[in-house]
Design an enzyme around this catalytic site. Structure first.
Site, short mmCIF file in Angstrom:
data_model
loop_
_atom_site.label_atom_id
_atom_site.label_comp_id
_atom_site.label_asym_id
_atom_site.label_seq_id
_atom_site.Cartn_x
_atom_site.Cartn_y
_atom_site.Cartn_z
N ASP A 50 -7.60 5.57 -3.13
CA ASP A 50 -6.70 4.22 -3.46
C ASP A 50 -6.05 3.34 -4.44
O ASP A 50 -7.20 3.17 -5.11
CB ASP A 50 -7.33 3.14 -2.68
CG ASP A 50 -6.66 2.38 -1.50
OD1 ASP A 50 -5.32 2.18 -2.18
OD2 ASP A 50 -7.01 1.81 -0.71
N CYS A 55 0.55 -1.24 -0.14
CA CYS A 55 -0.03 0.15 0.12
C CYS A 55 1.06 1.43 -0.24
O CYS A 55 0.41 2.65 -0.74
CB CYS A 55 -1.21 -0.40 1.23
SG CYS A 55 -0.16 0.01 3.07
N HIS A 70 -3.05 1.58 6.79
CA HIS A 70 -3.16 1.33 5.24
C HIS A 70 -2.94 2.39 4.81
O HIS A 70 -3.32 3.72 5.39
CB HIS A 70 -4.37 0.34 5.03
CG HIS A 70 -4.48 0.99 3.38
ND1 HIS A 70 -4.21 -0.11 2.67
CD2 HIS A 70 -6.10 1.33 2.64
CE1 HIS A 70 -4.13 0.31 1.32
NE2 HIS A 70 -5.20 0.65 1.32
#
Length: 563
Positions: A223, A140, A200
């Site tokens: 994202d 991530c 995250h």
């Protein structure tokens, strides 16, 4: 033939990406270095990152990626930040169209670079441009780093944001569901498709939302980490932060998924003897414990990455109302109402036993850990409890690598009584499994032997890794003259560090370097000298990352002034 000029987004007052606080553009558009945060909400560490949006070839790489995302057609959507940011969230991962980077959380990265080894976007984008193939591998923070680079290169105000205790809701229920075996006192992991990531990293991009009703301008979440399919592809956002704050899951794009990430209740389900399911506990403050981004000062990060409070801009209140207040509960109820897959029978359970897991805030990996559980009886009746305590080594995505301790627990609590359970964890029980993520998850499941009620609590703890210290031997640094740097840290483990490498990257210097490092004996210092030559004057941040078989990702950053 490559075009000789590009038309970028600009910050005129009537532009769709106009940012009212122009002073902060020095961070959100112009800063080519920064950091992202990892760990847990109480044990935060920083990952330094070189965005390098002004480095040679990076704007060209960004434009090529955009053209690929729009099928090499010149369309009006390429001038719309909504469509551009959504395209970036898709093209940075490789799932659908051989985008920039392959995501991998397996722990086996033999035919690529380990995700934690990257220290910047420049090496990633240059490798992608050179090979034309997705770069292996990222997680991530690497996806968020590349997104930040591409957005800032285009003139889009962008920042990476870390969500500590981030829920991955796989079924659209807007809850994080955990299933337990009533008779066996064990977690039914095969049924737990939802997951809790210890942290995250996603991005927010600033824009006006002319496609939505009033009140949805400003920061939008995108994202690039490939988690769930949206519109037939692995894309996510842009979703207005204002919509996430208020539970408006009917607002595009992917607001239901992102609301759950920051504000889902963790609901524990117990399978009964007749195979029905019963809510045994609801944790209303389990997710989105803290959301952080780098302070908008336009400056590079400091050398201390373990103690990084001065780097943190806490933006939690932008994404969610204060926990357990009327407004926060109202947003959860509204999100559940607007999500068609949400279960409506969740909020009837009231617990009279309260359990809280406590652990240390600053334990170095390789040392023993002292954990405790406070059990409180909130009723006036005596309670007899029996159960188990589980301690597991996990990755940051919540995946269990090993169970290092299982201990039976028995407890009698008088009316309104509180007792403490001590849970010592020896380093030898976890040390073989912490290479990729030094994190421990503690779960306690207790059963009332008289009433057959179940009670559960979970908490995650980060074990600290050392900082990589960087010192410069030169009294002054000059263009086109070699600079010698010493990288060092103390090995905290009782075993040698083997198969070691050092990754070094900096603006204005040589291409990113990958250097083999000799083995470091147990409890001894690792030292390695690195020579760099700078081609540009000015202040430059040097990013370094030590990586080995036994201990992943010891990072450091150092600033030099080149004359």
């Amino acid at each position: 033939m490559a075009p000789s000029s590009f038309l970028l987004f600009f910050h005129w007052e009537d532009d769709a990406v106009y940012f009212p606080d122009t002073a902060k553009l020095s961070e959100y558009v112009l800063n080519d270095s920064g950091c992202m945060f990892t760990g847990t909400d109480r044990q935060i560490g920083a990952i330094p990152w070189f965005y390098g949006q002004f480095e040679p070839g990076i704007l060209e790489a960004t434009m090529l990626c955009l053209q690929k995302a729009f099928n090499f057609r010149s369309v009006s959507a390429m001038g719309d930040p909504v469509h551009v940011s959504r395209a970036i969230s898709r093209i940075v991962n490789s799932q659908d169209d051989n985008g920039v980077m392959v995501g991998d959380w397996s722990g086996c990265y033999d035919n690529g670079r380990p995700p934690l080894s990257w220290v910047g976007s420049v090496a990633i984008l240059r490798q992608y441009m050179k090979s034309g193939l997705p770069v292996k591998y990222g997680q991530c923070y690497a996806f968020a780093g590349v997104v930040t680079t591409m957005c800032r290169a285009l003139g889009l105000p962008c920042r990476p944001v870390t969500n500590f205790s981030s829920a991955h809701d796989t079924d659209g229920s807007v809850t994080l569901d955990v299933h337990w075996n009533f008779t066996g006192n064990t977690e039914l992991k095969d049924l737990n498709t939802d997951s809790m990531w210890n942290f995250h990293v996603f991005n927010t991009v600033w824009m006006r939302r002319k496609d939505l009703t009033f009140g949805h301008d400003g920061w939008q979440v995108i994202d690039a980490t490939p988690q769930e399919i949206s519109g037939g592809m692995y894309a996510c956002g842009p979703s207005p932060v204002a919509a996430i704050l208020n539970g408006r899951c009917d607002v595009v794009y992917d607001t239901s998924f992102l609301f759950a990430a920051v504000n889902a209740d963790r609901v524990h389900w117990g399978r009964q003897k007749d195979d029905t399911w019963k809510v045994i506990a609801i944790e209303t403050s389990a997710t989105g414990k803290r959301l952080c981004t780098k302070v908008a000062d336009g400056r590079p990060v400091s050398a201390s990455l373990t103690h990084c409070d001065n780097l943190i801009d806490d933006v939690t209140d932008q994404f969610k109302h204060k926990e357990d207040t009327g407004r926060e509960r109202a947003s959860v109820v509204l999100a559940s109402t607007l999500s068609p897959r949400a279960r409506k029978d969740v909020y009837s359970k009231q617990n009279d036993i309260e359990m809280t897991v406590q652990g240390p805030d600053n334990v170095m990996v390789g040392f023993d850990v002292s954990i405790s559980v406070t059990c409180k009886n909130k009723s006036e009746e005596k309670r007899h409890l029996e159960g188990n305590v589980f301690v597991e080594v996990i990755t940051y995505t919540g995946k269990t690598l090993a169970t290092c301790k299982v201990e039976e627990a028995k407890l009698t609590l008088g009316g309104f009584e509180r007792k403490l359970l001590a849970i010592p964890v020896k380093a030898a029980s976890y040390i073989d499994h912490v290479t990729e993520a030094a994190m421990l998850k503690v779960s306690i499941l207790m059963r009332d032997t008289q009433r057959d009620n179940l009670y559960v609590a979970q908490e995650t703890f980060r074990l600290r890794t050392p900082d990589l210290n960087i010192k410069c031997y030169n009294s002054s640094c000059q263009v086109d003259r070699e600079v010698t740097l010493r990288m060092s840290f103390s090995n905290p483990l009782d075993r040698p560090l083997t198969q070691s490498y050092l990754y070094v990257e900096s603006a204005g210097a040589d291409d990113p370097r990958l250097l083999p490092v000799r083995s470091t004996p147990a409890s001894c210092d690792m030292t390695c000298d690195v020579e760099l030559t700078f081609q540009r004057k000015g202040r430059h941040s040097i990013y370094a990352n030590f990586f080995c078989k036994e201990l992943h990702s010891v990072k450091g950053v150092f600033e030099v002034y080149v004359q």
